[in-house]
Design an enzyme around this catalytic site. Structure first.
Site: not given
Length: 275
Positions: A52, A91, A182
């Protein structure tokens, strides 16, 4: 000779070793300076948010580097549970991943596969090129990579809440993270994170996590909510965000020195006029 390196403990390991719940705050402004300020606050966890927030890979890397000097655990939220995206964040050296919108055990299984190297998963092998292995300066990284990563998935829909036990049962999911905002929206209660049905769903999920022997985390910026979830057994509570703290603090300054605008709501939340 190159320096041989070890990696810090994962968030899951820190939670397991702690005799109290951990507390953290979001770094959502895309700023390595903000992340470093949060890291030096005394909180346990800095959450770097790429879902977000205006944050890309370079910003995540800069924030990871900024907080590395502090005794905190950085938890990086990826935008979504895509295999390629997860590979890139790993990574970069994100040891602790938070994956949003995990609705089912099958989704959780795919996310776990994205986090692990073959034959246990599908993570692409690039340790010689990556900060995750400190460019192959971490001995045995490829063989031990799974032990250097902790994976949390977000429970933030009615479907996820209904499936929380099966999600917790997936090997490789180290913990669950409840997003009441949410979750409330998914339940038809947008903006009502304190609605009894939303609270009940989170409390049920925390109990399920405790029964499964896995940590449960939750977003709870309101102190009374944070206290409630800690009392229920949450292992990790997120109690603020850099941008929210800045917004509320500057509003308080404006209220103190200017006063609320005439058309403000009772709580002073209406936008201020431009000066």
């Amino acid at each position: 000779m190159p320096i041989r390196m070890t990696l810090p403990p994962t968030l899951a390991a820190r939670i397991a070793a702690s005799d109290r719940p951990l507390f953290g705050a979001w770094s959502s402004g895309g700023s390595a300076v903000n992340a470093e300020i949060v890291a030096g606050s005394g909180l346990d966890v800095v959450l770097i948010d790429a879902e977000h927030s205006p944050i890309g890979l370079e910003s995540v890397l800069a924030q990871l580097q900024a907080v590395a000097a502090y005794p905190v655990a950085p938890l990086v939220r990826v935008p979504y549970g895509d295999t390629v995206t997860i590979k890139q964040f790993l990574d970069l050296g994100a040891q602790n991943l938070l994956v949003p919108m995990c609705d089912s055990a099958s989704q959780a299984e795919e996310i776990v596969r994205a986090v692990r190297y073959p034959p246990l998963g599908v993570r692409g092998v690039g340790s010689a090129l990556a900060r995750s292995a400190r460019w192959n300066r971490v001995d045995g990284y490829l063989a031990d990579a799974s032990s250097t990563i902790s994976l949390f998935v977000q429970i933030e829909s009615a479907a996820a809440a209904a499936n929380v036990e099966s999600i917790l049962g997936v090997d490789g999911v180290d913990g669950v993270f409840f997003g009441p905002a949410d979750l409330a929206a998914s339940m038809g209660l947008i903006g009502q994170q304190e609605h009894p049905d939303v609270v009940a769903a989170v409390l049920h999920g925390i109990a399920a996590a405790r029964a499964a022997g896995k940590p449960a985390a939750v977003n709870a910026f309101v102190p009374s909510s944070a206290d409630r979830y800690v009392e229920a057994g949450a292992s990790f509570v997120v109690v603020g965000a850099d941008v929210a703290l800045l917004a509320r603090a500057t509003e308080a300054l404006a209220d103190r020195y200017i006063g609320s605008p005439p058309d403000a709501d009772a709580d002073g939340s209406a936008p201020r006029p431009s000066y």
